[in-house]
Design a protein around this motif. Sequence first.
Motif, mmCIF file in Angstrom:
data_model
loop_
_atom_site.group_PDB
_atom_site.id
_atom_site.type_symbol
_atom_site.label_atom_id
_atom_site.label_comp_id
_atom_site.label_asym_id
_atom_site.label_seq_id
_atom_site.Cartn_x
_atom_site.Cartn_y
_atom_site.Cartn_z
ATOM 1 N N TYR A 161 0.825 -1.207 0.000
ATOM 2 C CA TYR A 161 0.000 0.000 0.000
ATOM 3 C C TYR A 161 0.866 1.268 0.000
ATOM 4 O O TYR A 161 0.559 2.250 -0.668
ATOM 5 N N ILE A 162 1.962 1.207 0.733
ATOM 6 C CA ILE A 162 2.798 2.391 0.910
ATOM 7 C C ILE A 162 3.701 2.673 -0.289
ATOM 8 O O ILE A 162 3.941 3.826 -0.634
ATOM 9 N N VAL A 163 4.207 1.652 -0.962
ATOM 10 C CA VAL A 163 5.216 1.918 -1.998
ATOM 11 C C VAL A 163 4.672 1.860 -3.422
ATOM 12 O O VAL A 163 5.370 2.252 -4.358
ATOM 13 N N HIS A 164 3.436 1.407 -3.626
ATOM 14 C CA HIS A 164 2.992 1.192 -5.010
ATOM 15 C C HIS A 164 2.665 2.491 -5.744
ATOM 16 O O HIS A 164 2.839 2.586 -6.958
ATOM 17 N N ALA B 193 0.949 -5.060 -16.382
ATOM 18 C CA ALA B 193 1.429 -6.239 -15.657
ATOM 19 C C ALA B 193 2.772 -5.957 -15.002
ATOM 20 O O ALA B 193 3.022 -6.371 -13.850
ATOM 21 N N LEU B 194 3.640 -5.234 -15.711
ATOM 22 C CA LEU B 194 4.950 -4.879 -15.148
ATOM 23 C C LEU B 194 4.779 -3.966 -13.932
ATOM 24 O O LEU B 194 5.514 -4.107 -12.939
ATOM 25 N N VAL B 195 3.834 -3.033 -13.996
ATOM 26 C CA VAL B 195 3.576 -2.144 -12.863
ATOM 27 C C VAL B 195 3.139 -2.948 -11.642
ATOM 28 O O VAL B 195 3.618 -2.718 -10.518
ATOM 29 N N VAL B 196 2.252 -3.903 -11.847
ATOM 30 C CA VAL B 196 1.778 -4.734 -10.737
ATOM 31 C C VAL B 196 2.928 -5.560 -10.162
ATOM 32 O O VAL B 196 3.154 -5.587 -8.938
ATOM 33 N N LEU B 197 3.668 -6.239 -11.024
ATOM 34 C CA LEU B 197 4.749 -7.108 -10.554
ATOM 35 C C LEU B 197 5.864 -6.310 -9.882
ATOM 36 O O LEU B 197 6.410 -6.744 -8.855
ATOM 37 N N SER B 198 6.215 -5.162 -10.450
ATOM 38 C CA SER B 198 7.276 -4.353 -9.847
ATOM 39 C C SER B 198 6.836 -3.781 -8.507
ATOM 40 O O SER B 198 7.657 -3.672 -7.576
ATOM 41 N N SER B 199 5.557 -3.449 -8.374
ATOM 42 C CA SER B 199 5.049 -2.941 -7.096
ATOM 43 C C SER B 199 5.133 -4.019 -6.026
ATOM 44 O O SER B 199 5.563 -3.758 -4.890
ATOM 45 N N VAL B 200 4.729 -5.244 -6.384
ATOM 46 C CA VAL B 200 4.795 -6.352 -5.427
ATOM 47 C C VAL B 200 6.237 -6.663 -5.070
ATOM 48 O O VAL B 200 6.577 -6.862 -3.891
ATOM 49 N N ALA B 201 7.109 -6.687 -6.066
ATOM 50 C CA ALA B 201 8.527 -6.997 -5.817
ATOM 51 C C ALA B 201 9.175 -5.929 -4.938
ATOM 52 O O ALA B 201 9.919 -6.252 -3.996
ATOM 53 N N LEU B 202 8.894 -4.660 -5.222
ATOM 54 C CA LEU B 202 9.462 -3.581 -4.416
ATOM 55 C C LEU B 202 8.945 -3.653 -2.983
ATOM 56 O O LEU B 202 9.717 -3.481 -2.021
ATOM 57 N N ALA B 203 7.648 -3.910 -2.832
ATOM 58 C CA ALA B 203 7.071 -4.004 -1.490
ATOM 59 C C ALA B 203 7.703 -5.143 -0.695
ATOM 60 O O ALA B 203 8.040 -4.984 0.489
#
Length: 389
Positions: free
Chosen positions: A327-330, A357-367
């Motif tokens: 929630y905080i970093v996406h 899809a890249l935005v979703v995956l990168s958000s999850v990976a960064l989180a």
Amino acid sequence: MGSKVQASTQFADTKPHYELLDGLRGVAAILVLIYHIFEGFAFAESTNGEGSGLITTLNHGHIAVDFFFILSGFVISYAYDDRWGKMSLGGFFKRRLIRLHPMLIMGAVVGMISFMLTGCQQWSGEVTPISWVMIALLLTIFMVPALPGLPYEVRGNGEMFPLNGPMWSLFFEYIGNILYALVIRRLSTKLLAVLTAILGVLHAWIFVGDLSGYDSVGIGWTIDTINFWGGLVRMLFPFSMGMLLARTFKPREVKGAFWICSAMLITVFAVPYIAKSGAISLNSLYEVVCIAVIFPFIVWLGACGKGGDNYTGRINNFLGELSYPLYIVHYPIMYIFYKWLIENRCYTLGDTLGLSALVVLSSVALAYACLKLYDEPVRKWLARKYIQK
């Protein structure tokens, strides 16, 4: 958002852990992420003067924040109501700060980096001086909201926290934590019920009457008068309801509760926009009913549910850990995505499927990286230093 049943204290661990509620928080966080993808399409279309700005998919996704508020009220009341004989006021605030603030600081830093990667450009195209970006970062770290139009409101969109917009909900959650510790925890269950009822009436009046003109409960993200007081009521009503639910909760065993509750959340968010009728905002009425009736039922059902098999338990554990960092970093990633959408005039998922899809995956990976490499080690160190003495 961010309040877990298993608080980072030596006290809360002695209670049973409602792992399904953690999992549902993660489901809601992922739905917020997806909602913001579609918000980007509507925002880009509107910015370019080529559409109405109406979000057409998961368009009620913003009320996930209200679901977070009711979860937080439930969790805090459950974890702390009977601890005050062993815990001081200062001890409570230490625990809440250790739980919430390290990741909040990371969200501010990620937001600053995101803004710099877009050339420090406001939505109007004007470039913000680096000095004001640094001031905005400092103020965000200390949760000082930006007033619209002033230089430290660096993005020029009126956001309370322009480096990372969703932090507005943490601002109000901090207020909720303070009010709980100073006042609300002292109320009897009957008085808490009265307070919740009064807040519910006020909540309905503000939103169904559409005092903000938003035609939804999506208020609180900026610091003008109606957004501040409306945002405060928006937080306090579900927050108080969650506390009332925790005090009166009587569990029953429900099988498959996680999957049932997840399906309910998706269904609630996916209902199409409801057009206004006269002075009544039917869209807001629907969202108020969700917050006042459906969300408490989902929390109750989730608290009744069992962890299920090992597979479901692992899902709940992963989603619970991921929920707050995601929630905080996406949203800083979303800012970059939105800028690309505006510049390339792309307004549908079909136009941007790979990038979305890249935005979703990168958000999850960064989180997940922030959780494991920063948040958990920092919170453990702070807990050892300031709590577990």
